[in-house]
Design a protein around this motif. Structure first.
Motif, PDB file in Angstrom:
ATOM      1  N   ALA A  45       0.865  -1.193   0.007  1.00  0.00           N
ATOM      2  CA  ALA A  45      -0.292  -0.092   0.137  1.00  0.00           C
ATOM      3  C   ALA A  45       0.896   1.195  -0.010  1.00  0.00           C
ATOM      4  O   ALA A  45       0.682   2.182  -0.769  1.00  0.00           O
ATOM      5  CB  ALA A  45      -0.851   0.074   1.163  1.00  0.00           C
ATOM      6  N   ASN A  46       2.053   1.230   1.055  1.00  0.00           N
ATOM      7  CA  ASN A  46       2.783   2.422   0.648  1.00  0.00           C
ATOM      8  C   ASN A  46       3.743   2.605  -0.478  1.00  0.00           C
ATOM      9  O   ASN A  46       3.895   3.614  -0.869  1.00  0.00           O
ATOM     10  CB  ASN A  46       3.493   2.351   2.056  1.00  0.00           C
ATOM     11  N   LEU A  47       4.078   1.266  -1.072  1.00  0.00           N
ATOM     12  CA  LEU A  47       4.745   1.484  -2.098  1.00  0.00           C
ATOM     13  C   LEU A  47       3.885   2.063  -3.323  1.00  0.00           C
ATOM     14  O   LEU A  47       4.478   2.825  -4.110  1.00  0.00           O
ATOM     15  CB  LEU A  47       5.274   0.055  -2.742  1.00  0.00           C
ATOM     16  N   ILE A  48       2.798   1.753  -3.297  1.00  0.00           N
ATOM     17  CA  ILE A  48       1.594   2.537  -4.449  1.00  0.00           C
ATOM     18  C   ILE A  48       1.780   3.900  -3.979  1.00  0.00           C
ATOM     19  O   ILE A  48       1.706   4.718  -4.927  1.00  0.00           O
ATOM     20  CB  ILE A  48       0.296   1.887  -4.298  1.00  0.00           C
ATOM     21  N   LYS A  49       1.599   4.299  -2.844  1.00  0.00           N
ATOM     22  CA  LYS A  49       1.418   5.656  -2.336  1.00  0.00           C
ATOM     23  C   LYS A  49       2.436   6.489  -2.760  1.00  0.00           C
ATOM     24  O   LYS A  49       2.708   7.761  -3.251  1.00  0.00           O
ATOM     25  CB  LYS A  49       1.234   5.677  -0.691  1.00  0.00           C
ATOM     26  N   ILE A  50       3.966   5.887  -2.629  1.00  0.00           N
ATOM     27  CA  ILE A  50       5.121   6.392  -3.075  1.00  0.00           C
ATOM     28  C   ILE A  50       4.956   6.839  -4.457  1.00  0.00           C
ATOM     29  O   ILE A  50       5.445   7.736  -5.271  1.00  0.00           O
ATOM     30  CB  ILE A  50       6.331   5.688  -2.551  1.00  0.00           C
ATOM     31  N   ALA A  51       4.619   5.705  -5.337  1.00  0.00           N
ATOM     32  CA  ALA A  51       4.722   5.920  -6.611  1.00  0.00           C
ATOM     33  C   ALA A  51       3.541   7.154  -7.242  1.00  0.00           C
ATOM     34  O   ALA A  51       3.810   7.660  -8.030  1.00  0.00           O
ATOM     35  CB  ALA A  51       4.265   4.549  -7.434  1.00  0.00           C
ATOM     36  N   ASP A  52       2.471   6.975  -6.412  1.00  0.00           N
ATOM     37  CA  ASP A  52       1.582   8.089  -6.741  1.00  0.00           C
ATOM     38  C   ASP A  52       2.054   9.472  -6.400  1.00  0.00           C
ATOM     39  O   ASP A  52       1.861  10.607  -7.137  1.00  0.00           O
ATOM     40  CB  ASP A  52       0.357   7.945  -6.098  1.00  0.00           C
ATOM     41  N   ILE A  53       3.007   9.819  -5.309  1.00  0.00           N
ATOM     42  CA  ILE A  53       3.426  10.919  -4.629  1.00  0.00           C
ATOM     43  C   ILE A  53       4.399  11.496  -5.721  1.00  0.00           C
ATOM     44  O   ILE A  53       4.378  12.671  -6.166  1.00  0.00           O
ATOM     45  CB  ILE A  53       4.122  10.640  -3.460  1.00  0.00           C
ATOM     46  N   PHE A  54       5.389  10.522  -6.547  1.00  0.00           N
ATOM     47  CA  PHE A  54       6.560  11.047  -7.296  1.00  0.00           C
ATOM     48  C   PHE A  54       6.071  10.768  -8.708  1.00  0.00           C
ATOM     49  O   PHE A  54       6.811  11.138  -9.449  1.00  0.00           O
ATOM     50  CB  PHE A  54       7.632  10.247  -6.836  1.00  0.00           C
ATOM     51  N   ASP A  55       4.685  10.262  -9.188  1.00  0.00           N
ATOM     52  CA  ASP A  55       4.421   9.877 -10.381  1.00  0.00           C
ATOM     53  C   ASP A  55       5.189   9.222 -11.044  1.00  0.00           C
ATOM     54  O   ASP A  55       5.613   9.574 -12.333  1.00  0.00           O
ATOM     55  CB  ASP A  55       3.839  11.325 -11.063  1.00  0.00           C
ATOM     56  N   VAL A  56       5.654   8.054 -10.636  1.00  0.00           N
ATOM     57  CA  VAL A  56       6.654   7.153 -11.307  1.00  0.00           C
ATOM     58  C   VAL A  56       5.886   5.654 -11.137  1.00  0.00           C
ATOM     59  O   VAL A  56       4.936   5.525 -10.341  1.00  0.00           O
ATOM     60  CB  VAL A  56       7.871   7.154 -10.554  1.00  0.00           C
ATOM     61  N   SER A  57       6.481   4.847 -12.011  1.00  0.00           N
ATOM     62  CA  SER A  57       5.730   3.277 -11.986  1.00  0.00           C
ATOM     63  C   SER A  57       6.492   2.734 -10.965  1.00  0.00           C
ATOM     64  O   SER A  57       7.613   2.922 -10.323  1.00  0.00           O
ATOM     65  CB  SER A  57       6.120   2.718 -13.395  1.00  0.00           C
ATOM     66  N   LEU A  58       5.625   1.466 -10.319  1.00  0.00           N
ATOM     67  CA  LEU A  58       6.295   0.664  -9.421  1.00  0.00           C
ATOM     68  C   LEU A  58       7.566  -0.180  -9.997  1.00  0.00           C
ATOM     69  O   LEU A  58       8.427  -0.393  -9.024  1.00  0.00           O
ATOM     70  CB  LEU A  58       5.232  -0.454  -9.110  1.00  0.00           C
ATOM     71  N   ASP A  59       7.458  -0.244 -11.335  1.00  0.00           N
ATOM     72  CA  ASP A  59       8.902  -0.896 -11.775  1.00  0.00           C
ATOM     73  C   ASP A  59       9.975  -0.089 -11.755  1.00  0.00           C
ATOM     74  O   ASP A  59      10.849  -0.691 -11.578  1.00  0.00           O
ATOM     75  CB  ASP A  59       8.473  -1.425 -13.290  1.00  0.00           C
ATOM     76  N   TYR A  60       9.709   1.193 -11.900  1.00  0.00           N
ATOM     77  CA  TYR A  60      11.095   2.091 -11.761  1.00  0.00           C
ATOM     78  C   TYR A  60      11.471   2.159 -10.254  1.00  0.00           C
ATOM     79  O   TYR A  60      12.623   1.979 -10.153  1.00  0.00           O
ATOM     80  CB  TYR A  60      10.483   3.636 -12.085  1.00  0.00           C
ATOM     81  N   LEU A  61      10.533   2.355  -9.279  1.00  0.00           N
ATOM     82  CA  LEU A  61      10.682   2.396  -7.887  1.00  0.00           C
ATOM     83  C   LEU A  61      11.353   0.932  -7.472  1.00  0.00           C
ATOM     84  O   LEU A  61      12.472   0.897  -6.784  1.00  0.00           O
ATOM     85  CB  LEU A  61       9.593   2.371  -7.084  1.00  0.00           C
ATOM     86  N   THR A  62      10.980  -0.235  -7.868  1.00  0.00           N
ATOM     87  CA  THR A  62      11.631  -1.317  -7.627  1.00  0.00           C
ATOM     88  C   THR A  62      13.086  -1.773  -8.416  1.00  0.00           C
ATOM     89  O   THR A  62      13.803  -2.754  -8.245  1.00  0.00           O
ATOM     90  CB  THR A  62      10.730  -2.589  -7.628  1.00  0.00           C
ATOM     91  N   GLY A  63      13.206  -1.054  -9.339  1.00  0.00           N
ATOM     92  CA  GLY A  63      14.503  -1.101 -10.412  1.00  0.00           C
ATOM     93  C   GLY A  63      14.305  -2.197 -11.371  1.00  0.00           C
ATOM     94  O   GLY A  63      15.190  -2.564 -11.829  1.00  0.00           O
ATOM     95  N   ARG A  64      13.200  -2.463 -11.710  1.00  0.00           N
ATOM     96  CA  ARG A  64      12.773  -3.315 -12.784  1.00  0.00           C
ATOM     97  C   ARG A  64      13.184  -2.720 -14.205  1.00  0.00           C
ATOM     98  O   ARG A  64      13.123  -3.250 -15.222  1.00  0.00           O
ATOM     99  CB  ARG A  64      11.387  -4.076 -12.857  1.00  0.00           C
ATOM    100  N   THR A  65      12.931  -1.473 -14.123  1.00  0.00           N
ATOM    101  CA  THR A  65      13.048  -0.321 -15.522  1.00  0.00           C
ATOM    102  C   THR A  65      13.715   0.926 -14.937  1.00  0.00           C
ATOM    103  O   THR A  65      13.736   1.253 -13.843  1.00  0.00           O
ATOM    104  CB  THR A  65      11.836  -0.647 -16.207  1.00  0.00           C
TER     105      THR A  65
END
Length: 72
Positions: A45-65
């Motif tokens: 849930a917080n991972l999704i919030k972080i992605a929304d706050i910074f307007d990036v994809s989950l894949d970017y946050l986790t290093g997949r892309t």
């Protein structure tokens, strides 16, 4: 360790303090600091919030892309 590095980079690019981001995520400052320093991964849930706050994809946050854009 990619997650914590990208999180810190995004926070600084948006000129936000750790306290401001922690408040937006509804976590304690210490918990947020662990995300940046220790590489602790937040719950989904917080991972999704972080992605929304910074307007990036989950894949970017986790290093997949390296693409920040969210597939819409």
């Amino acid at each position: 360790m990619i997650f914590n590095e990208r999180l810190k980079l995004l926070r600084k690019e948006h000129k936000l303090t750790q306290t401001q981001v922690a408040e937006q995520l509804s976590v304690t400052l210490r918990n947020y600091q662990r995300f940046e320093a220790d590489g602790n991964t937040p719950n989904y849930a917080n991972l999704i919030k972080i992605a929304d706050i910074f307007d990036v994809s989950l894949d970017y946050l986790t290093g997949r892309t390296d693409k920040r854009e969210v597939n819409r």
